[in-house]
Design a protein around this motif. Structure first.
Motif, PDB file in Angstrom:
ATOM      1  N   VAL A 115       0.983  -1.265   0.082  1.00  0.00           N
ATOM      2  CA  VAL A 115      -0.005  -0.049  -0.156  1.00  0.00           C
ATOM      3  C   VAL A 115       0.924   1.345  -0.031  1.00  0.00           C
ATOM      4  O   VAL A 115       1.865   1.555   0.971  1.00  0.00           O
ATOM      5  N   ASN A 116       0.730   2.097  -1.185  1.00  0.00           N
ATOM      6  CA  ASN A 116       1.455   3.429  -0.937  1.00  0.00           C
ATOM      7  C   ASN A 116       0.347   4.252  -0.113  1.00  0.00           C
ATOM      8  O   ASN A 116      -0.801   4.591  -0.683  1.00  0.00           O
ATOM      9  N   PRO A 117       0.571   4.822   0.964  1.00  0.00           N
ATOM     10  CA  PRO A 117      -0.365   5.648   1.674  1.00  0.00           C
ATOM     11  C   PRO A 117      -0.772   7.069   1.146  1.00  0.00           C
ATOM     12  O   PRO A 117      -1.299   7.893   1.699  1.00  0.00           O
ATOM     13  N   ASN A 118       0.252   7.450   0.263  1.00  0.00           N
ATOM     14  CA  ASN A 118      -0.072   8.727  -0.358  1.00  0.00           C
ATOM     15  C   ASN A 118      -0.709   8.604  -1.934  1.00  0.00           C
ATOM     16  O   ASN A 118      -0.767   7.483  -2.359  1.00  0.00           O
ATOM     17  N   LEU A 152       8.588  14.124  -3.308  1.00  0.00           N
ATOM     18  CA  LEU A 152       8.225  13.859  -4.511  1.00  0.00           C
ATOM     19  C   LEU A 152       9.304  14.262  -5.393  1.00  0.00           C
ATOM     20  O   LEU A 152       9.430  13.563  -6.670  1.00  0.00           O
ATOM     21  N   ALA A 153      10.514  14.817  -4.796  1.00  0.00           N
ATOM     22  CA  ALA A 153      11.612  15.110  -5.846  1.00  0.00           C
ATOM     23  C   ALA A 153      12.231  13.876  -5.855  1.00  0.00           C
ATOM     24  O   ALA A 153      13.134  13.685  -6.894  1.00  0.00           O
ATOM     25  N   LEU A 154      12.132  12.861  -5.377  1.00  0.00           N
ATOM     26  CA  LEU A 154      12.823  11.540  -5.204  1.00  0.00           C
ATOM     27  C   LEU A 154      12.348  10.896  -6.421  1.00  0.00           C
ATOM     28  O   LEU A 154      13.021   9.696  -6.870  1.00  0.00           O
ATOM     29  N   GLU A 155      11.423  11.103  -7.127  1.00  0.00           N
ATOM     30  CA  GLU A 155      10.874  10.672  -8.237  1.00  0.00           C
ATOM     31  C   GLU A 155      12.026  10.824  -9.365  1.00  0.00           C
ATOM     32  O   GLU A 155      12.271   9.930 -10.161  1.00  0.00           O
ATOM     33  N   SER A 179      -7.259   8.629  -1.143  1.00  0.00           N
ATOM     34  CA  SER A 179      -7.366   9.954  -0.777  1.00  0.00           C
ATOM     35  C   SER A 179      -6.255  10.431  -0.035  1.00  0.00           C
ATOM     36  O   SER A 179      -5.823   9.451   0.561  1.00  0.00           O
ATOM     37  N   GLY A 180      -6.327  11.477   0.203  1.00  0.00           N
ATOM     38  CA  GLY A 180      -5.373  11.885   1.184  1.00  0.00           C
ATOM     39  C   GLY A 180      -4.084  12.959   0.412  1.00  0.00           C
ATOM     40  O   GLY A 180      -4.129  13.127  -0.836  1.00  0.00           O
ATOM     41  N   PRO A 181      -2.977  12.969   1.234  1.00  0.00           N
ATOM     42  CA  PRO A 181      -1.794  13.906   0.365  1.00  0.00           C
ATOM     43  C   PRO A 181      -1.236  13.357  -0.779  1.00  0.00           C
ATOM     44  O   PRO A 181      -0.796  11.902  -0.593  1.00  0.00           O
ATOM     45  N   GLU A 182      -0.478  14.067  -1.289  1.00  0.00           N
ATOM     46  CA  GLU A 182       0.461  13.343  -2.609  1.00  0.00           C
ATOM     47  C   GLU A 182       1.764  12.899  -1.871  1.00  0.00           C
ATOM     48  O   GLU A 182       2.497  12.364  -2.461  1.00  0.00           O
ATOM     49  N   SER A 183       2.177  13.388  -0.740  1.00  0.00           N
ATOM     50  CA  SER A 183       3.368  12.845  -0.106  1.00  0.00           C
ATOM     51  C   SER A 183       2.978  13.135   1.309  1.00  0.00           C
ATOM     52  O   SER A 183       2.283  13.979   1.805  1.00  0.00           O
ATOM     53  N   ILE A 184       3.809  12.295   2.199  1.00  0.00           N
ATOM     54  CA  ILE A 184       3.519  12.387   3.906  1.00  0.00           C
ATOM     55  C   ILE A 184       4.930  12.879   4.370  1.00  0.00           C
ATOM     56  O   ILE A 184       5.946  12.001   4.384  1.00  0.00           O
ATOM     57  N   GLU A 185       4.918  14.049   4.925  1.00  0.00           N
ATOM     58  CA  GLU A 185       6.204  14.626   5.390  1.00  0.00           C
ATOM     59  C   GLU A 185       5.832  15.408   6.730  1.00  0.00           C
ATOM     60  O   GLU A 185       6.613  16.141   7.161  1.00  0.00           O
ATOM     61  N   SER A 186       4.583  15.060   7.377  1.00  0.00           N
ATOM     62  CA  SER A 186       4.514  15.852   8.586  1.00  0.00           C
ATOM     63  C   SER A 186       3.288  15.039   9.168  1.00  0.00           C
ATOM     64  O   SER A 186       2.599  14.083   8.597  1.00  0.00           O
ATOM     65  N   ALA A 187       3.078  15.506  10.528  1.00  0.00           N
ATOM     66  CA  ALA A 187       1.892  14.700  11.346  1.00  0.00           C
ATOM     67  C   ALA A 187       0.598  14.977  10.572  1.00  0.00           C
ATOM     68  O   ALA A 187      -0.365  14.058  10.680  1.00  0.00           O
ATOM     69  N   PHE A 188       0.321  16.384  10.136  1.00  0.00           N
ATOM     70  CA  PHE A 188      -0.719  16.505   9.650  1.00  0.00           C
ATOM     71  C   PHE A 188      -1.009  15.590   8.378  1.00  0.00           C
ATOM     72  O   PHE A 188      -2.141  15.047   7.956  1.00  0.00           O
ATOM     73  N   ASP A 189       0.005  15.556   7.554  1.00  0.00           N
ATOM     74  CA  ASP A 189      -0.145  14.750   6.170  1.00  0.00           C
ATOM     75  C   ASP A 189      -0.480  13.423   6.643  1.00  0.00           C
ATOM     76  O   ASP A 189      -1.204  12.534   6.076  1.00  0.00           O
ATOM     77  N   GLU A 190       0.038  12.665   7.679  1.00  0.00           N
ATOM     78  CA  GLU A 190      -0.074  11.605   8.088  1.00  0.00           C
ATOM     79  C   GLU A 190      -1.459  11.481   8.422  1.00  0.00           C
ATOM     80  O   GLU A 190      -2.124  10.218   8.075  1.00  0.00           O
ATOM     81  N   ALA A 191      -2.072  12.401   9.224  1.00  0.00           N
ATOM     82  CA  ALA A 191      -3.594  12.224   9.786  1.00  0.00           C
ATOM     83  C   ALA A 191      -4.373  12.093   8.451  1.00  0.00           C
ATOM     84  O   ALA A 191      -5.386  11.413   8.552  1.00  0.00           O
ATOM     85  N   LEU A 192      -4.206  12.846   7.486  1.00  0.00           N
ATOM     86  CA  LEU A 192      -4.890  12.993   6.257  1.00  0.00           C
ATOM     87  C   LEU A 192      -4.931  11.672   5.381  1.00  0.00           C
ATOM     88  O   LEU A 192      -5.679  11.292   4.782  1.00  0.00           O
ATOM     89  N   ALA A 193      -3.594  11.082   5.572  1.00  0.00           N
ATOM     90  CA  ALA A 193      -3.511   9.814   4.868  1.00  0.00           C
ATOM     91  C   ALA A 193      -3.988   8.387   5.401  1.00  0.00           C
ATOM     92  O   ALA A 193      -4.283   7.477   4.668  1.00  0.00           O
ATOM     93  N   LEU A 194      -4.472   8.568   6.780  1.00  0.00           N
ATOM     94  CA  LEU A 194      -4.853   7.230   7.198  1.00  0.00           C
ATOM     95  C   LEU A 194      -6.287   6.740   6.927  1.00  0.00           C
ATOM     96  O   LEU A 194      -6.352   5.396   6.605  1.00  0.00           O
TER      97      LEU A 194
END
Length: 254
Positions: A6-9, A148-151, A39-54
């Motif tokens: 699972v890609n969570p972003n 996202l730059a790691l692409e 659903s959720g953010p396109e990358s996970i880089e903060s606690a806020f991003d993580e909450a939206l991704a769950l």
């Protein structure tokens, strides 16, 4: 054997990279099904991003369960939603940070984590402590590169050089015997870095897939006693109602 990765972003490029890793490392007879979050953010880089991704992550795990997955890999180094996913799953569920750190201690006495942004260092340090690797992990280091730059890191010489240089500093300054790559987006750099640095460089996605294969092959599943028992059926209102497992699945997990 079916293993769901699972890609969570919501990054399609990241999902495609994970699919390539799964094809490369899965054993004959193992189907690595890669699912990106709906659903959720396109990358996970903060606690806020993580909450939206769950919610999207848990929906993906529940869908994999309905489709007969024997185990799951959560392909984000923050291991978001790991305990909740284990409640939803019958088979083993591994986060790539936990898998990578365990693997590192099997091949080296010490390791350093090389990750993305500076703001993610503290969360990685918390995982090191949570998993009990404070003695083995010498340091968590940031490259300053967004997820996202790691692409483009495999093809962009400047990006690759920044990651490689931070790995070299980890070996020289931390005295570590192995490098753990602190983002699923670095998975395609693992072999190249290992060849250059001449130490084990560990990609948690590959390791987690192989460990899930081993656990399923050994007949091991997630315990449904205690913390990982199936979630109790209860009313959930509003937008989150869509993410509650259906009664049939909840009954099967109980």
């Amino acid at each position: 054997m079916i293993i769901q990765i699972v890609n969570p972003n919501t990054s399609a490029a990241m999902t495609a990279k994970l699919a390539a890793v799964a094809r490369q490392v899965a054993a004959p007879g193992t189907e690595g099904r890669v699912r990106g979050s709906a659903s959720g953010p396109e990358s996970i880089e903060s606690a806020f991003d993580e909450a939206l991704a769950l919610p999207g992550l848990l929906l993906a795990v529940a869908q994999g369960e309905r489709e007969g997955a024997h185990g799951h890999v959560i392909a984000c180094f923050g291991d978001p939603g790991l305990a909740a996913a284990r409640e939803l799953a019958r088979g083993p569920v591994l986060g790539i940070a936990e898998a990578a750190m365990h693997a590192a201690t099997l091949v080296a006495p010490t390791f350093s984590v090389v990750t993305t942004l500076e703001r993610t260092v503290a969360s990685a340090q918390r995982l090191v402590a949570h998993y009990g690797f404070e003695r083995q992990c010498r340091r968590v280091r940031a490259t300053g590169i967004p997820v996202l730059a790691l692409e483009h890191a495999a093809s962009d010489a400047a990006l690759y050089a920044r990651i490689s240089a931070e790995c070299e500093r980890a070996l020289a300054e931390d005295g570590s015997g192995a490098i753990v790559l602190g983002c699923a987006g670095m998975a395609d750099l693992c072999q190249r870095l290992s060849d250059t640095l001449r130490v084990p460089v560990i990609d948690g996605v590959s390791v987690a897939i192989k460990l899930v294969e081993a656990l399923v092959g050994a007949g091991l599943a997630t315990s449904k006693r205690g913390d990982y028992a199936a979630p109790e059926s209860k009313a959930v209102s509003g937008a989150m109602a869509a993410f509650v497992p259906p009664p049939a699945l909840a009954h099967a997990l109980a």
